[in-house]
Design an enzyme around this catalytic site. Sequence first.
Site, PDB file in Angstrom:
ATOM      1  N   LYS A   1      39.904  72.398 -68.026  1.00  6.03           N
ATOM      2  CA  LYS A   1      39.496  72.192 -66.627  1.00  6.03           C
ATOM      3  C   LYS A   1      40.673  72.468 -65.697  1.00  6.03           C
ATOM      4  CE  LYS A   1      36.289  68.325 -67.370  1.00  6.03           C
ATOM      5  NZ  LYS A   1      36.037  66.930 -67.057  1.00  6.03           N
TER       6      LYS A   1
ATOM      7  N   GLY B   1      30.151  58.732 -70.005  1.00  8.85           N
ATOM      8  CA  GLY B   1      29.144  59.752 -69.687  1.00  8.85           C
ATOM      9  C   GLY B   1      28.148  59.961 -70.818  1.00  8.85           C
ATOM     10  N   ARG B   2      28.648  60.078 -72.050  1.00 11.32           N
ATOM     11  CA  ARG B   2      27.743  60.377 -73.178  1.00 11.32           C
ATOM     12  C   ARG B   2      26.952  59.157 -73.641  1.00 11.32           C
ATOM     13  NH1 ARG B   2      33.022  60.858 -74.057  1.00 11.32           N
ATOM     14  NH2 ARG B   2      34.088  59.595 -75.627  1.00 11.32           N
TER      15      ARG B   2
ATOM     16  N   GLU C   1      31.170  72.203 -62.301  1.00 11.35           N
ATOM     17  CA  GLU C   1      29.843  72.802 -62.478  1.00 11.35           C
ATOM     18  C   GLU C   1      28.819  72.125 -61.570  1.00 11.35           C
ATOM     19  OE1 GLU C   1      31.881  71.780 -64.842  1.00 11.35           O
ATOM     20  OE2 GLU C   1      31.788  73.058 -66.632  1.00 11.35           O
TER      21      GLU C   1
ATOM     22  N   GLU D   1      32.542  64.478 -78.961  1.00 10.52           N
ATOM     23  CA  GLU D   1      33.391  64.052 -77.848  1.00 10.52           C
ATOM     24  C   GLU D   1      33.951  62.648 -78.118  1.00 10.52           C
ATOM     25  OE1 GLU D   1      32.116  63.450 -73.512  1.00 10.52           O
ATOM     26  OE2 GLU D   1      32.846  65.492 -73.423  1.00 10.52           O
TER      27      GLU D   1
ATOM     28  N   HIS E   1      13.621  78.814 -91.628  1.00 10.43           N
ATOM     29  CA  HIS E   1      13.464  80.270 -91.597  1.00 10.43           C
ATOM     30  C   HIS E   1      14.628  80.951 -90.913  1.00 10.43           C
ATOM     31  CE1 HIS E   1       9.386  79.916 -93.187  1.00 10.43           C
ATOM     32  NE2 HIS E   1       9.366  78.779 -92.503  1.00 10.43           N
TER      33      HIS E   1
ATOM     34  N   LYS F   1      28.942  61.186 -62.881  1.00 10.86           N
ATOM     35  CA  LYS F   1      29.684  59.932 -62.830  1.00 10.86           C
ATOM     36  C   LYS F   1      30.877  60.054 -61.878  1.00 10.86           C
ATOM     37  CE  LYS F   1      32.310  56.872 -65.841  1.00 10.86           C
ATOM     38  NZ  LYS F   1      32.735  56.546 -67.192  1.00 10.86           N
TER      39      LYS F   1
HETATM   40  O1  F6P Z   1      34.090  67.164 -69.330  1.00  5.22           O
HETATM   41  C1  F6P Z   1      33.481  66.205 -70.118  1.00  5.22           C
HETATM   42  C2  F6P Z   1      32.761  65.200 -69.286  1.00  5.22           C
HETATM   43  O2  F6P Z   1      33.664  64.400 -68.633  1.00  5.22           O
HETATM   44  C3  F6P Z   1      31.801  64.383 -70.120  1.00  5.22           C
HETATM   45  O3  F6P Z   1      32.421  63.329 -70.755  1.00  5.22           O
HETATM   46  C4  F6P Z   1      30.782  63.984 -69.101  1.00  5.22           C
HETATM   47  O4  F6P Z   1      29.596  63.562 -69.701  1.00  5.22           O
HETATM   48  C5  F6P Z   1      30.642  65.277 -68.333  1.00  5.22           C
HETATM   49  O5  F6P Z   1      31.944  65.816 -68.301  1.00  5.22           O
HETATM   50  C6  F6P Z   1      30.103  65.145 -66.942  1.00  5.22           C
HETATM   51  O6  F6P Z   1      30.887  64.316 -66.149  1.00  5.22           O
HETATM   52  P1  F6P Z   1      30.370  63.764 -64.763  1.00  5.22           P
HETATM   53  O7  F6P Z   1      29.164  62.940 -65.026  1.00  5.22           O
HETATM   54  O8  F6P Z   1      31.505  62.981 -64.193  1.00  5.22           O
HETATM   55  O9  F6P Z   1      30.023  64.954 -63.893  1.00  5.22           O
END
Ligand code: F6P
Length: 577
Positions: free
Chosen positions: A531, A286-287, A232, A372, A403, A226
Amino acid sequence: MSPTPTPPSTPTSSLSPAPSAGGALSSLHSTLPQWRALVEHAHEIETMHLRALESADARRWQNFQVESGPWLFDMSRQRIVSKTLLKLLELARVVGLEARIAAMFRGDLINNTEQRAVLHTALRSNFAGGIDVQAEVHASRQKISSFVGAVRAGRVLGCTGAKLTQVVNIGIGGSDLGPLLVCDALKAQWSGGLTPHFVSNVDRTQLYDVMRALNPAETLVVVCSKTFTTQETQANANAARAWVVGALGEAAAAKHFVAVSTNAAAMDAFGIATENRFTMWDWVGGRYSVWSAVGLVAELVLGSERFEEFLGGASAMDKHFIHTPFEKNLPVLMGLLSVWNRTFLKLPTLAVLPYDQRLARLPAYLQQLQMESNGKSVSREGKSVDFATAPVVWGEPGSNAQHSFFQMLHQGTPTTALDFITPLRGSWGDTEAQDLALQNCFAQAQAFAFGHNLEEVRHEMQKAGVAADQIARLGAHRVYEGNRPSSLLLYPQTTAATLGGLLALYEHSVFVQGSVWGLNSFDQFGVELGKKLATGISMRNDGGSQDGVSRKEGLSGPGSEGIAALVRYVVRQRMMS
Ligand code: F6P
């Protein structure tokens, strides 16, 4: 998307004035008399065993079941009586839940800290949100389905002319968990010859695995972010780009990379061609974004028709949420029971137990959704809350979980709330094996609720001819206390439509919980500090110091000496090995 002519209204109640749509009661919801009544009531219920509740109400299994559309929601093994639900429903009313639901669907700025609307529902229900939003959503759907159709039909090819057969989604959190779950859950319905892969973790392991296994000439990479700034995703996307360009030349990037983001400038910088960009909006968290272009990888693998069914299932749940009286409203009941278990009965965790291997990633998806969204300790107005909010959500599919950790759930010291989720048929249409799954699921729900007391254990051992001294020695070890509350959700089969409904059900349940707790469920400031601190830590000695800590970028804040020592350790150990 299913059309519904009537937009959600804001129902009013005659009992007492409902608060504003923002639910902006000036004080914490725990000061409400309805809240205090529930605290008192919980003390009563805590003294009662589910066995007693069951024997006091012979029709309990019937009284606490709701059937709606494909769903049967059985809450008869929750630690509740009729009065509990009435009190919870009254609390929901006084915190303004009805008005909040209407406000969300209308597009009010209910994400008050970020001043944003919350309109993920507009991605699947064209009665949600304003006209402008609907036009944008429609245009986006058109662009996605035409791209999906072209890739699946081989009209969009790799730079060598090879058909694209592998699709790698690079994203994390909401840009990973939703599409990953959808792909896994609907594997029986994959079509079109595309295989999905997911790369999320910053340690690059997943990407190395992908790069080893795939031919870049046949690979389409979806950079899904987003913000397009997430560390990452940026790191993995850059490494994937180097892999593709290294194998196929610079021009290949334009053919092998597409992106999903709100950040046009960052997509420019990455070199994503305009026609390969799929948009998002700040009114989709995002979620909550799997319904948007974030679901692209899933749509590529499933085809647009299936994906529309997924949206349709969610839309049906949206309608149910808006139009069904609270007493029969699945997300409302589910949300209120979660509040009851967490806040009033003080159960710290919720185990999600799908009896369907296809839903193996559901607990991880729900972890982000719930933790979250509602893992917060200040109210929408910034006041510290004096009650427990989101439970720790975790879980594994049954029967595997039986199990591994069920021992603790049955006989350990913490009591855990449980959500059993099970289809009546397996995803290949199988009933025989699913019968075994159902049999296990029902048995576990029964054992958790009603247990096996010492008297029964002794009786059973006596009947089996066990000597009295052995019974005395082993009896206590065989006791199941029971009284572990669970809900059970049954539905016909894990299909695109039921999966959509299931995820929307949990989304709305999380919204109900956040509303009762008085939280803003749509920001996530709790992820920011880590972060920020990470950007000040470097394992490279590029700041000119001798000790491995970059003075240029600088560690800061309390505890930085300890972190500096760790960095020095890493640098030293690496030099030695
Ligand atoms: O760090 C949390 C977060 O902002 C989530 O809310 C989101 O889903 C995820 O990182 C990824 O964010 P993006 O889609 O901006 O890379």
